[in-house]
Write a protein that holds these residues in place. Structure first.
Motif, PDB file in Angstrom:
ATOM      1  N   ARG A  75      11.337  17.153 -45.305  1.00 52.91           N
ATOM      2  CA  ARG A  75      12.440  17.811 -44.602  1.00 52.91           C
ATOM      3  C   ARG A  75      13.168  16.841 -43.679  1.00 52.91           C
ATOM      4  O   ARG A  75      14.398  16.860 -43.572  1.00 52.91           O
ATOM      5  N   SER A  88      22.271  25.379 -55.001  1.00 52.70           N
ATOM      6  CA  SER A  88      20.997  25.854 -54.459  1.00 52.70           C
ATOM      7  C   SER A  88      20.546  27.140 -55.140  1.00 52.70           C
ATOM      8  O   SER A  88      19.380  27.284 -55.525  1.00 52.70           O
ATOM      9  N   SER A 123       9.792  29.450 -52.637  1.00 51.05           N
ATOM     10  CA  SER A 123      10.253  30.170 -51.453  1.00 51.05           C
ATOM     11  C   SER A 123      10.582  29.174 -50.351  1.00 51.05           C
ATOM     12  O   SER A 123      10.070  28.057 -50.333  1.00 51.05           O
ATOM     13  N   GLU A 124      11.429  29.587 -49.412  1.00 49.28           N
ATOM     14  CA  GLU A 124      11.828  28.700 -48.313  1.00 49.28           C
ATOM     15  C   GLU A 124      10.622  28.294 -47.471  1.00 49.28           C
ATOM     16  O   GLU A 124      10.544  27.175 -46.983  1.00 49.28           O
ATOM     17  N   SER A 154       8.896  25.393 -49.176  1.00 51.87           N
ATOM     18  CA  SER A 154       9.785  24.391 -49.736  1.00 51.87           C
ATOM     19  C   SER A 154       9.605  23.054 -49.026  1.00 51.87           C
ATOM     20  O   SER A 154       9.361  23.000 -47.819  1.00 51.87           O
ATOM     21  N   PRO A 184      14.598  21.380 -46.119  1.00 52.62           N
ATOM     22  CA  PRO A 184      15.063  22.297 -45.068  1.00 52.62           C
ATOM     23  C   PRO A 184      15.863  23.442 -45.706  1.00 52.62           C
ATOM     24  O   PRO A 184      16.310  23.336 -46.850  1.00 52.62           O
ATOM     25  N   ALA A 185      16.075  24.509 -44.950  1.00 52.34           N
ATOM     26  CA  ALA A 185      16.895  25.618 -45.436  1.00 52.34           C
ATOM     27  C   ALA A 185      18.295  25.097 -45.777  1.00 52.34           C
ATOM     28  O   ALA A 185      18.910  24.385 -44.983  1.00 52.34           O
ATOM     29  N   THR A 186      18.779  25.443 -46.964  1.00 50.13           N
ATOM     30  CA  THR A 186      20.073  24.936 -47.411  1.00 50.13           C
ATOM     31  C   THR A 186      21.194  25.347 -46.464  1.00 50.13           C
ATOM     32  O   THR A 186      22.119  24.566 -46.213  1.00 50.13           O
ATOM     33  N   ARG A 207      21.125  25.619 -43.290  1.00 53.02           N
ATOM     34  CA  ARG A 207      21.146  24.725 -42.134  1.00 53.02           C
ATOM     35  C   ARG A 207      21.733  23.367 -42.499  1.00 53.02           C
ATOM     36  O   ARG A 207      22.448  22.749 -41.705  1.00 53.02           O
TER      37      ARG A 207
END
Length: 304
Positions: free
Chosen positions: A197, A225, A253-254, A257, A260-262, A264
């Motif tokens: 990340r 994504s 799943s996030e 993963s 990082p969250a897409t 963000r």
């Protein structure tokens, strides 16, 4: 700061590997684990790119076989002041891209046919700039080393279920062994996610600087994504460790993963739109691509 954090996390992963060796083999097991870790990293250093590219059945292209795609990567490499990498295309409908290689002089970048057919020219340039950002930041070697050690930890934990106990009376606590089998792979996954990340944010920023168009990269991330989750990657399904190489996660799943969250990442790229666009305007850097609004994506087979 990111370099220090990565070094500490990599050291923690190696220590975890040695600790697992100690639990199941005592002091001698810890030494063996250290030797094995060093051997794996040495092998990875020299062969990571070949392994990754062969795993994906990647096809190398050049100025003749894929002129527009190859020229785009060449321009981006000049912008990044990097040697020209080897360029590959992967026949895969799942839209994604990755970089590999032990250093910038031996780097390779690849895009799937799904990505090339889905994105506009500017968006493809943003994605490939992100991958060159990984090359410039020397992430490719680190990420492969991390995947190698994390995979070995899981493998040893699985083998430990069938290992005989007893003998010399050294560190054969059954509860410690059971705890190690359960906790070690999970801990390795957490460390792997932390390193990955951190590196993705750095590559996004580098990609924005190299392409001079952070909003195009943000648009590409938004498009691919969801598609990468919906269209399974056959390689990632066979070998989940490969997923950390991609620009976006695939079918996970996030929470678990390696990215990082897409949302963000997109927000961070949109926030740097003004200042980063000025970086590419310096006289020493050539424009990566000629802006062509609403133009269809690059043909994955090289036809402009």
């Amino acid at each position: 700061m990111n370099g220090m954090k990565t070094a500490m996390l990599l050291a923690a992963l190696t220590a975890l590997f040695m600790g697992l060796g100690y639990i199941f083999g005592g002091a001698g097991g810890a030494v063996i684990a250290l030797i094995v870790a060093a051997g794996m990293n040495l092998f990875t250093y020299w062969n990571a790119d070949k392994i990754v590219l062969r795993m994906h059945n990647a096809r190398e292209v050049d100025a003749n076989s894929a002129p527009e795609f190859y020229a785009m990567v060449a321009d981006l490499a000049r912008n990044a002041r990097l040697p020209m990498p080897h360029v590959y295309i992967v026949e895969d409908p799942s839209p994604n891209a990755f970089a590999t290689g032990r250093n910038p002089e031996n780097a390779a970048v690849a895009a799937t046919t799904g990505l090339l057919s889905m994105l506009s020219r500017e968006e493809v340039a943003g994605v490939m700039a992100h991958e060159l950002g990984h090359v410039r930041n020397r992430d490719t070697l680190i990420m492969t080393m991390v995947a190698t050690i994390a995979g070995a930890i899981s493998m040893i934990a699985n083998f430990a279920l069938f290992m005989p106990r007893g003998g010399n009376g050294e560190n054969h606590n059954p509860m410690a062994g059971i705890l190690a089998v359960i906790v070690a792979p999970f801990a390795a996954m957490i460390v792997q996610m932390a390193i990955s990340r951190t590196r993705e944010y750095g590559a996004d920023r580098a990609g924005a600087e190299i392409s001079g168009n952070p909003r195009a990269l943000a648009s590409a991330l938004a498009k691919i994504s969801g598609a990468a989750q919906a269209i399974p990657s056959t390689v990632a399904e066979r070998n989940p460790a490969a997923a950390q190489l991609y620009i976006v996660p695939t079918h996970v799943s996030e929470l678990f993963s390696t990215h990082p969250a897409t949302a963000r990442r997109i927000a961070a790229l949109e926030a740097m739109g003004g200042p980063i666009a000025q970086v590419a305007a310096r006289p020493a850097a050539r424009s990566a691509v000629t802006p062509t609004p609403r133009r269809s994506a690059l043909d994955p087979h090289g036809r402009p």
